[in-house]
Design a protein around this motif. Structure first.
Motif, PDB file in Angstrom:
ATOM      1  N   PRO A 187      11.725   4.014  -1.573  1.00  0.00           N
ATOM      2  CA  PRO A 187      11.406   3.430  -2.738  1.00  0.00           C
ATOM      3  C   PRO A 187      12.405   3.095  -3.776  1.00  0.00           C
ATOM      4  O   PRO A 187      12.213   1.910  -4.314  1.00  0.00           O
ATOM      5  CB  PRO A 187      10.904   4.875  -3.564  1.00  0.00           C
ATOM      6  N   ASN A 209      12.214   1.143   7.932  1.00  0.00           N
ATOM      7  CA  ASN A 209      11.644   1.983   6.838  1.00  0.00           C
ATOM      8  C   ASN A 209      12.580   1.522   5.343  1.00  0.00           C
ATOM      9  O   ASN A 209      13.758   1.522   5.568  1.00  0.00           O
ATOM     10  CB  ASN A 209      11.841   3.353   7.120  1.00  0.00           C
ATOM     11  N   ILE A 239       4.925   3.374  -6.113  1.00  0.00           N
ATOM     12  CA  ILE A 239       5.257   3.614  -4.664  1.00  0.00           C
ATOM     13  C   ILE A 239       6.429   5.136  -4.575  1.00  0.00           C
ATOM     14  O   ILE A 239       6.841   5.406  -3.698  1.00  0.00           O
ATOM     15  CB  ILE A 239       6.413   2.593  -4.343  1.00  0.00           C
ATOM     16  N   TYR A 257       7.494  -2.856  -0.205  1.00  0.00           N
ATOM     17  CA  TYR A 257       7.509  -1.420   0.273  1.00  0.00           C
ATOM     18  C   TYR A 257       6.648  -1.297   1.436  1.00  0.00           C
ATOM     19  O   TYR A 257       6.930  -0.378   2.215  1.00  0.00           O
ATOM     20  CB  TYR A 257       7.201  -0.506  -0.952  1.00  0.00           C
ATOM     21  N   TYR A 258       5.388  -1.796   1.206  1.00  0.00           N
ATOM     22  CA  TYR A 258       4.367  -1.581   2.239  1.00  0.00           C
ATOM     23  C   TYR A 258       4.453  -2.564   3.298  1.00  0.00           C
ATOM     24  O   TYR A 258       4.251  -2.330   4.613  1.00  0.00           O
ATOM     25  CB  TYR A 258       3.139  -1.616   1.689  1.00  0.00           C
ATOM     26  N   ALA A 259       4.398  -3.741   3.100  1.00  0.00           N
ATOM     27  CA  ALA A 259       4.292  -4.993   4.130  1.00  0.00           C
ATOM     28  C   ALA A 259       5.431  -5.080   4.929  1.00  0.00           C
ATOM     29  O   ALA A 259       5.292  -5.573   6.109  1.00  0.00           O
ATOM     30  CB  ALA A 259       3.872  -6.228   3.314  1.00  0.00           C
ATOM     31  N   PRO A 291       8.020  -3.312   5.832  1.00  0.00           N
ATOM     32  CA  PRO A 291       8.194  -2.358   6.838  1.00  0.00           C
ATOM     33  C   PRO A 291       7.012  -2.565   8.144  1.00  0.00           C
ATOM     34  O   PRO A 291       7.336  -2.321   9.125  1.00  0.00           O
ATOM     35  CB  PRO A 291       7.892  -0.781   6.291  1.00  0.00           C
ATOM     36  N   GLN A 292       5.984  -2.967   7.681  1.00  0.00           N
ATOM     37  CA  GLN A 292       4.746  -3.214   8.872  1.00  0.00           C
ATOM     38  C   GLN A 292       5.131  -4.247   9.594  1.00  0.00           C
ATOM     39  O   GLN A 292       4.805  -4.299  10.808  1.00  0.00           O
ATOM     40  CB  GLN A 292       3.403  -3.366   8.062  1.00  0.00           C
ATOM     41  N   MET A 336       4.858  -3.950  -4.144  1.00  0.00           N
ATOM     42  CA  MET A 336       4.185  -3.184  -2.983  1.00  0.00           C
ATOM     43  C   MET A 336       4.333  -4.103  -1.505  1.00  0.00           C
ATOM     44  O   MET A 336       4.086  -3.502  -0.450  1.00  0.00           O
ATOM     45  CB  MET A 336       2.807  -3.242  -3.268  1.00  0.00           C
TER      46      MET A 336
END
Length: 218
Positions: free
Chosen positions: A87, A84, A166, A74-76, A78-79, A71
């Protein structure tokens, strides 16, 4: 009561997830094997900084949940970097980095199990360290650790089910989708379980065949 009638027509849809699962596992295994070899060589090397780095890396990836690592990627990531990540690449990277930590310990143990006399003889003959590792030590270590590596590969196949968090359309995610649309979650998950079990049996069989072939090559 179990009722598979609403789920059976969707079995081909769930089965398509096998390809996704295998892509993740194969990609992660390649990354994990290369990374594991490099980390193992760092751990047994004489450069203190590299030993510390390899040990720190291993402790981080073995000491935190795989789903957390997935996670974060996949999430942090890109932030933080405004990019981008799809999955599939995220899953392959996360599983590869995690697997590398475990494989490094397996390979390190295999290298340490090789007769020290061969190392001393190679050094006495003036064989360069890199060539000695590539042609003499690592091939023997790989034979010794093949059962452990196959076990890691099988474990990775089963653990790949967490990519459903994800949205990767693997076996588990597709079973969840079918269960939601048919309101028959148990039946859909049982079918997914059978597919994972068959994959595990096939991989175990191939692993045993590979072990026998390598043992005959001694």
């Amino acid at each position: 009561m179990l009722d598979f009638s609403a789920v059976v027509p969707s079995i081909p849809y769930i089965a398509k997830g096998i390809g996704v699962t295998l892509q993740i596992v194969v990609g992660a295994t390649i990354i994990g094997l290369v990374l594991g070899i490099l980390l193992a060589l760092c751990k047994i090397g004489k450069i203190t900084a590299l030993r510390w780095f390899a040990d720190f890396y291993t402790s981080i990836f073995r000491g935190t949940p795989l789903v957390l690592q997935l996670m974060i990627i996949y999430y942090a990531i890109p932030q933080l970097f405004d990019i981008n990540i799809e999955p599939m690449p995220a899953a392959i990277i996360a599983f590869g980095l995690n697997s590398g930590a475990y494989i490094s310990e397996i390979i390190r143990g295999g290298i340490n199990a090789v007769d020290k006399g061969q190392l001393e003889a190679s050094l006495a003959l003036g064989i360069p360290y890199a060539k000695m590792m590539k042609d003499i030590i690592l091939p023997q270590a790989m034979k010794n650790i093949m059962p452990a590596l196959m076990n890691e590969f099988i474990t990775l196949t089963k653990e790949s089910a967490i990519v459903t968090v994800i949205g990767a359309l693997d076996i588990m995610r597709r079973a969840y989708v079918v269960g939601g649309s048919s309101y028959r979650y148990l039946e859909a998950l049982m079918i997914a379980g059978v597919m994972y079990y068959i994959l595990t049996l096939i991989l175990s069989f191939l692993g045993k065949k590979l072990e026998k072939r390598m043992s005959r090559s001694d």
